[in-house]
Structure formats: C-alpha cells, structure tokens
Design an enzyme around this catalytic site. Structure first.
Site: not given
Length: 349
Positions: A108, A178-180, A286, A313
């Site tokens: 990253h 890259h949010s969860y 991803q 992602e």
C-alpha cells in the site's frame, strides 16, 4: 460553498497542521464525512429498508488512531495499492527498491503512504477535491507524481471516486480507496450476501504474493458469481483461503473492454436491507474479509472484532511490476492516469 458540503476541525498533526473534516450530503439523507488526512472516509451514513440511517464504514472518532493504529480504514492508497514482492522491481533496466513494510514485501505504498499524509483540499461545486504531490524518491518511488482524488456524493446515492495523476518519470501507479464496510452497522459481516462478477482470481502464495496464476473460481470457495453469504465457505480447507487467512484476494473482473465501467460487486445485508454495489473502470477488485481485525482496535462503536468489516478495493492486480502478463501499471511522462469507481447504495425488501 454549497450547503451540502460543510467543514469542521478534526484535530491537528504534530507539526501543528490543522486537519479538516468535510461533510457531504445528498437529497436522500446519505451523508459522507471525509478528512484531508489520508483522504479518509470517517463516516458514511446510509438508510436501511426502514429508513433508519446507520454508519456503514469502520473508523475512529478522532485523528490520532488514523495516524498510529489504523489498518487503512477508509483511506486513499498510493502510490501502489496492494503488495509488491520484496519491494523490488525493474523499470527500464533499473532496479527499484521500495521499503518492505509487510513482512518481506511492500504494501500500500509504504509507511507513510498516501493514507498518512495531508492532502490539499478544495470544494468544487458538489465535489471535494484532494491533491497531493508525491516527490521523487518518496518511499523509494521514482519521479514526482501529482495525484488528485475527487469525491462526489450524488442524488443517485452514489459516492463517486475519481483518480487522476501525472508524473515526470516512469513510475508504477495503482491508486484505490480502502473503506471497510459493514452494512448492518455492527456485528460481523459473515451473513452479508456477496456477488462478484469474476470468473477468476489472482492466486497467492503464503506471503500473499501472486503466483502468476489467474485461477478459475468455478468449484472453489471463491465463486461469488451468484450471491452467497461471505461466511458460507470461508472456513473450508482450501489452500488459497489458508494463504490469505480468509478472503484477501484480487478478483479478475469480467469486462467487455479494458476501461469499461462495469458492476464489479453487489453486497446485501439481509437484516437491514442495505445494498452496496461497486462499479469501476479497474480490471480487478481486492475482496478482503477483515481477517486481521481481532478486537484490539477501539472504533466508533467499540472494539472491531474478527471480520466485522469487509473491503472492496477497485484496483490493478498485486505485484504487477513483476508480472508482465498482468495489466500495465507503469505511468510515463506525458500520460494521464485516470480511473473512476462508484459505490452505490440502495435497499431491498
């Protein structure tokens, strides 16, 4: 400034730089809160079938955990999302060495990557524009890179993320968000129903580095071409699941053209009725099932336990600088990097 984009302080960095949180809202009640540190989406409130709003992204209430403890919650990722084997690749005959910040490998964009820097923010109409210059040699990357990310929350209930970059020397670029997510707002995500429009995924070794194989999903726990609960096969005795300690794999999207905007994934929380669809121009996505969350991080609503969030992602494939058969990630002077992804929210009965 439009009334649906407001701003407020969100702490300051050790050097005294003030961090600002911008709140985007649309006509239907959706609210996204984004800070100019890492371009992090700190909150995203979406209604369920009963009309009640819930914050559907993982994160923190204050700035400091984003600086010190965050596993990339809500952040912009760059210059290179995902892993590069041993942080090493050859570009135009020259070997480039990046720092290894994930075991033996580079992850990253390094530490700090784009997720831990202050971006220059500007409100442009109904959009938040964030800009950052990554200087030559930063985290080992060659050349200066000028990156811009634009967030727009539309009245179609889409959070649109547009990336743009230019450089003055050839360099790998693979930017992503890259949010969860947890569409229930709490608990684990194992009962969420997931569809990914992909016939193949990128097989990985025990260090999560691609083997080079684009493995068919057919007959494996990676077949999400029809909706299935995320947890339905996550515990199977499958070597790829063991390598990722669950799902942490890039799916090869079925696309009619290299830059076509297509639906990559659809996720439903049966309890609330919330639906998230991802549309993207990227060749891969991803999917990460929150395998390394272990309850030690205190988030907005208490500890984030195992598999309490998932990531989708949109990106190019991992380790592409070392995988000539994968889609190209090298940006050269005079070229423009452009890509767009859309996170669409809705409900179902």
């Amino acid at each position: 400034m439009r009334p649906d984009i407001t701003q407020a302080p969100f702490g300051q960095l050790p050097d005294g730089s003030a961090i600002t949180r911008f709140t985007l809202a649309n006509a239907n009640g959706l609210v996204a809160k984004i800070i100019d540190f890492g371009g992090v989406i700190t909150e995203l409130h979406a209604p369920g079938r009963d009309g009640r709003l819930a914050d559907v992204v993982l994160g923190f209430d204050t700035l400091e955990p984003y600086r010190s403890d965050s596993p990339y919650f809500g952040a912009l990722i760059g210059r290179y999302g995902n892993r590069i084997a041993k942080g090493r690749f050859t570009l135009d005959g020259q070997e480039v060495q990046l720092p290894a910040n994930n075991g033996n490998n580079h992850l990253h964009g390094g530490d700090p990557g784009f997720d831990k820097v202050k971006w220059q923010a500007a409100v442009e109409g109904d959009s938040l524009r964030l800009s950052y210059r990554s200087r030559d040699g930063e985290q080992g990357y060659p050349g200066n890179l000028d990156a811009t990310v634009t967030y727009t929350l539309t009245d179609d209930n889409e959070l649109v993320v547009r990336f743009h970059a230019v450089c003055d020397r050839a360099t790998p670029v693979n930017l992503t968000q890259h949010s969860y997510f947890n569409l229930a707002g709490s608990g684990d995500i194992l009962g969420h129903l997931l569809l990914i429009d992909a016939d193949a995924f990128v097989a990985i070794d025990a260090e999560s580095i691609p083997t080079g194989e684009l493995a068919p999903v057919d007959g494996t726990p990676f077949d999400f071409r029809s909706p299935r609960p995320i947890g339905s096969r996550i515990g199977e005795a499958d070597q790829q699941l063991r390598n990722g300690q669950g799902y942490d794999h890039n799916f090869v999207l079925n696309k009619p053209g290299a830059k076509a905007m297509t639906r990559a994934a659809r996720v439903v929380d049966p309890g609330s009725g919330r639906v998230l669809e991802l549309f993207t121009e990227e060749p891969g996505v991803q999917f990460y099932s929150g395998n390394f969350l272990d309850g030690t991080l205190q988030g907005k609503n208490g500890p984030y336990r195992h598999r309490s969030g998932f990531c989708l992602e949109p990106q190019h494939f991992p380790d592409s600088p070392n995988q000539p058969a994968f889609p190209n990630v090298i940006l050269r002077p005079g070229e423009e990097y452009r890509t767009e992804s859309r996170f669409r929210f809705s409900t179902e009965p």
